[in-house]
Write a protein that holds these residues in place. Structure first.
Motif, PDB file in Angstrom:
ATOM      1  N   UNK A 139      44.276  86.127  -6.491  1.00 27.17           N
ATOM      2  CA  UNK A 139      43.130  86.764  -5.852  1.00 27.17           C
ATOM      3  C   UNK A 139      41.988  87.091  -6.799  1.00 27.17           C
ATOM      4  N   UNK A 170      38.746  87.286  -8.576  1.00 25.63           N
ATOM      5  CA  UNK A 170      37.505  86.748  -8.028  1.00 25.63           C
ATOM      6  C   UNK A 170      36.417  86.529  -9.063  1.00 25.63           C
ATOM      7  N   UNK A 171      35.947  87.617  -9.661  1.00 28.06           N
ATOM      8  CA  UNK A 171      34.654  87.506 -10.322  1.00 28.06           C
ATOM      9  C   UNK A 171      34.726  86.673 -11.592  1.00 28.06           C
ATOM     10  N   UNK A 202      38.870  82.581  -3.764  1.00 33.89           N
ATOM     11  CA  UNK A 202      38.062  83.766  -4.042  1.00 33.89           C
ATOM     12  C   UNK A 202      36.675  83.372  -4.537  1.00 33.89           C
ATOM     13  N   UNK A 229      34.400  82.027  -1.719  1.00 35.03           N
ATOM     14  CA  UNK A 229      33.871  83.084  -0.857  1.00 35.03           C
ATOM     15  C   UNK A 229      32.786  83.863  -1.596  1.00 35.03           C
ATOM     16  N   UNK A 230      33.073  84.240  -2.854  1.00 39.53           N
ATOM     17  CA  UNK A 230      32.124  85.062  -3.592  1.00 39.53           C
ATOM     18  C   UNK A 230      30.830  84.304  -3.864  1.00 39.53           C
ATOM     19  N   UNK A 252      34.604  81.179   6.141  1.00 39.92           N
ATOM     20  CA  UNK A 252      34.960  81.873   4.896  1.00 39.92           C
ATOM     21  C   UNK A 252      36.036  82.916   5.154  1.00 39.92           C
ATOM     22  N   UNK A 276      39.615  83.390   3.470  1.00 35.46           N
ATOM     23  CA  UNK A 276      40.102  84.676   2.985  1.00 35.46           C
ATOM     24  C   UNK A 276      41.453  85.030   3.579  1.00 35.46           C
ATOM     25  N   UNK A 310      44.155  83.292   1.751  1.00 39.02           N
ATOM     26  CA  UNK A 310      44.390  83.994   0.482  1.00 39.02           C
ATOM     27  C   UNK A 310      45.206  85.269   0.713  1.00 39.02           C
ATOM     28  N   UNK A 344      43.762  91.180  -2.595  1.00 45.01           N
ATOM     29  CA  UNK A 344      42.695  90.850  -3.538  1.00 45.01           C
ATOM     30  C   UNK A 344      41.394  91.552  -3.136  1.00 45.01           C
ATOM     31  N   UNK A 367      38.468  90.546  -3.030  1.00 46.05           N
ATOM     32  CA  UNK A 367      37.570  89.753  -2.195  1.00 46.05           C
ATOM     33  C   UNK A 367      38.013  89.822  -0.727  1.00 46.05           C
ATOM     34  N   UNK A 368      39.322  89.926  -0.504  1.00 49.05           N
ATOM     35  CA  UNK A 368      39.815  90.024   0.876  1.00 49.05           C
ATOM     36  C   UNK A 368      39.444  91.390   1.470  1.00 49.05           C
ATOM     37  N   UNK A 417      35.889  91.125   2.418  1.00 49.05           N
ATOM     38  CA  UNK A 417      35.710  90.333   3.641  1.00 49.05           C
ATOM     39  C   UNK A 417      36.076  91.148   4.869  1.00 49.05           C
ATOM     40  N   UNK A 452      33.857  93.854  -8.947  1.00 48.16           N
ATOM     41  CA  UNK A 452      32.558  93.263  -8.663  1.00 48.16           C
ATOM     42  C   UNK A 452      32.522  92.566  -7.318  1.00 48.16           C
ATOM     43  N   UNK A 453      33.638  91.938  -6.939  1.00 46.51           N
ATOM     44  CA  UNK A 453      33.639  91.105  -5.733  1.00 46.51           C
ATOM     45  C   UNK A 453      33.139  91.848  -4.486  1.00 46.51           C
ATOM     46  N   UNK A 476      29.410  92.205  -4.598  1.00 50.72           N
ATOM     47  CA  UNK A 476      28.747  90.915  -4.402  1.00 50.72           C
ATOM     48  C   UNK A 476      28.545  90.652  -2.919  1.00 50.72           C
ATOM     49  N   UNK A 477      29.542  91.020  -2.127  1.00 51.88           N
ATOM     50  CA  UNK A 477      29.484  90.708  -0.708  1.00 51.88           C
ATOM     51  C   UNK A 477      28.818  91.815   0.088  1.00 51.88           C
TER      52      UNK A 477
END
Lengths: 335, 320
Positions: free
Chosen positions: A256, A258-259, A286, A289-290, A305, A309, A312, B152, B154-155, B158, B246-247, B250-251
């Motif tokens: 997972x 991401x950055x 990741x 999506x980012x 997207x 996710x 993931x 995660x 990012x999830x 989302x 950060x993720x 970002x979103x």
């Protein structure tokens, strides 16, 4: 590792009179304050369950319309063209990159992480143990965006000649075939991920190795084992479930991440040929999506997207559940 | 005890070759024949020792390298007053200077809001798990906390996007990002608080009950108070964990170069997003040095929280 569940076997033992101990619900007297406080505690716990369920529900609900419109196969297509009248998107490329880079990260970080944990618990001189452990923890305190910067700007130029050398000598092997991409290859990302998850592997392994019963270790030594034989026969078997679950947690983190990955990946051009090479580029779930956060303009695009996710989420869910099961089984043996 | 073991070890160098070993002459011959496998064992032992030391130094390479990179490239900007007081308004990538105050304040404000929501939920959940929960519900909560800790970032982002923007039609903002961070912080707070509550001796609870103190007062005034410093430590470590994320930003929280104190409307400045902004132009020396300085500032903030947390843990830990 009794930390893991919050419920330990001793909690459930009856008191001397055969009744449950006072720390259980029996201690609640039905006072208003008790009911409110207990209710608030229960409510918080339920909120956590609801939150996690909502994550799954929302992702599924919003992914379904996009998936229904998708005219390519979601699992086997390498195209990614969501939105428009004829959206076509599939996750094969992300799945391959994500899983391969994370697997590579595990192949590096598990042996090294276990080595570091053994060093700290078994080999380091006593004065060195705490500082050494603190230094490894420091590695965990570095934010992932900093790993991304360092990988992108400092480490990547250094790695290029290494990759060139490997392509030269091992290029005949499909995994190391040259692809003309340098910098953000799967291989490189795997290495950076390995560094990032190393403290997770080390911290948990250290904890279980420390718990090896002294009798096992002294028994091995008394039978004439060398230190390494003692570790192999007493420490490692005792710590194995802990190491496995640590690796799973680290794998979940790597999948997972991401950055850092977003900074490092080299996206592939549309329609670039399939290759098994680790020196290929390609986005992970990741990073894809980012990188496209700005593109969440219409529901069908966003849905694509969100579907990525969701995959993931399922991947990390499975990996973390395995870690959990391993820890549970170990508890059954040690308590 | 180990001294005895060592003496009896047949391959021990301290046993002279012509000494009569414990097993008599015959025994010594037998030991001689065994000599070569024993040497192999010793060699393995030494190799293992070397490998472990090597692993440790291998792990230290990236740590030193990263810290050195960030400090050597970013430290000089931190020495200027402007860095701590100014913002980036009207400063382009190829302009030097500007400050990070907007981003530092923004980051602190955002994690403050995150903590405000995550800490009560986290602590109450831990109280439930340790003081109240038995049976299926407790197991389910404990399991979902584990799952949540593996989600995660990012999830999480989302998910908040799907709720906040898609479903409710609200705009992206600092608060939305804080909500995503809440999801990431809760499991850290639950697990560390749980650990601390378990360290509180049962005798304290029983003593309170014996005095007729209601359970909730016992939990608040005895259990939580005893574990207080440990809980603070866990909260600080949790904040440190989400501070560098950060993720979700970002979103959910677009960056602005201005001072912005409103979490609910408009773009929001944060340190990770400032790094991300200048990363786009890192080929320019001006942007690059700002980027490294912002990274160093972020590391310093995270480390400060870690150190404060550990100091509190060290001095205030529950005495066993």
């Amino acid at each position: 590792m009794s930390s893991v569940t919050g419920v330990s076997a001793t909690d459930e033992l009856p008191g001397p009179d055969g009744r449950p101990p006072l720390s259980g619900d029996a201690a609640s007297t039905g006072r208003v304050g008790d009911r409110i406080f207990g209710g608030a505690a229960t409510l918080s716990g339920v909120v956590v369950i609801v939150l996690v369920s909502l994550i799954a529900v929302f992702l599924i609900v919003q992914a379904i319309p996009a998936l229904a419109d998708n005219s390519a196969n979601f699992f086997t297509s390498r195209e990614w063209a969501p939105g428009g009248d004829n959206p076509r998107f599939g996750i094969l490329e992300f799945l391959w990159t994500t899983v391969t880079a994370s697997t590579l990260a595990m192949l590096i970080s598990v042996p090294v992480g276990v080595g570091v944990a053994l060093f700290i618990t078994q080999y380091a001189p006593a004065w060195m143990r705490r500082p050494a452990a603190a230094l490894v923890d420091l590695l965990a305190a570095v934010p992932s965006i900093v790993y991304g910067l360092w990988g992108l700007i400092t480490f990547s130029p250094f790695f290029k000649p290494v990759q060139g050398f490997m392509e030269d000598k091992l290029g005949w092997f499909p995994l190391f075939a040259p692809t003309g991409i340098s910098g953000g290859t799967i291989f490189f990302i795997g290495i950076v991920l390995a560094i990032m998850v190393l403290p997770i592997v080390t911290a948990l392994s250290r904890e279980v190795f420390d718990q090896t019963p002294l009798a096992h270790k002294e028994g091995a030594l008394a039978l004439g084992a060398t230190k390494w034989e003692m570790i192999r026969t007493a420490v490692l078997p005792f710590g194995r479930p802990g190491v496995i679950s640590a690796s799973m947690l680290a794998l979940g983190r790597a999948l997972g991440e991401t950055i850092a990955v977003t900074f490092l990946v080299s996206a592939l051009a549309d329609g670039s040929p399939w290759t098994w090479s680790l020196f290929n580029g390609g986005e992970t779930f990741a990073s894809k999506i980012a990188n496209n956060a700005a593109e969440f303009s219409n529901p069908s695009k966003t849905g694509a997207y969100i579907a990525a996710g969701l995959v993931l989420f399922v991947l990390t869910f499975v990996v973390n559940s395995i870690a959990r099961v391993v820890i549970e089984r170990r508890k059954a043996f040690t308590e | 005890m180990s001294a005895i073991t060592d003496e009896r070890r047949p391959d021990d160098a301290s046993v002279p070759d012509d000494a009569t070993p414990p097993g008599g002459r015959q025994g010594r011959d037998a030991l001689r024949q065994m000599g070569s496998p024993h040497r192999a064992r010793n060699v393995k032992d030494v190799i293992a020792r070397v490998v472990m030391w090597f692993c440790f130094f291998l792990a230290m390479i990236p740590l030193v390298w990263i810290l050195w990179t960030v400090i050597s490239k970013g430290a000089h900007l931190l020495g200027s007053m402007e860095w701590w007081t100014g913002n980036q308004r009207n400063i382009n990538s190829d302009d030097a200077g500007g400050g990070a105050r907007h981003a530092i304040e923004g980051t602190l404000q955002m994690v403050g809001m995150t903590a405000l929501i995550a800490v009560p939920i986290g602590i109450f959940t831990a109280v439930y798990l340790v003081e109240y929960g038995r049976g299926k519900l407790a197991r389910a909560i404990s399991f979902t906390v584990d799952i949540l800790s593996g989600v995660p970032s990012i999830v999480a982002a989302l998910f908040i996007y799907a709720v906040w923007v898609t479903t409710f039609g609200l705009s992206r903002s600092g608060f939305a990002a804080a909500l995503a961070l809440v999801l990431l912080m809760i499991p850290v707070v639950v697990r560390s608080t749980e650990e601390m509550l378990k360290l509180v001796p049962n005798e304290l609870r029983e003593a309170a009950y014996a005095l007729g103190v209601p359970k909730w007062v016992t939990v608040v005034k005895v259990v939580l108070r005893t574990a207080f410093s440990g809980i603070i430590t866990g909260v600080l470590l949790g904040i440190a964990r989400v501070m560098g994320e950060t993720a979700p930003l970002l979103i959910l929280a677009p960056y602005t170069k201005n001072f912005q104190r409103d979490l609910f409307n408009g773009n929001f400045p944060t340190l990770p997003m400032m790094i991300n902004q200048d990363r786009g132009d890192f080929a320019l020396a001006t942007a690059a040095e700002r980027m490294w300085a912002a990274a160093l500032t972020l590391i310093i903030l995270v480390l400060l929280l870690n150190i404060i947390g550990r100091v509190i843990a060290y001095f205030g830990s529950v005495k066993k």
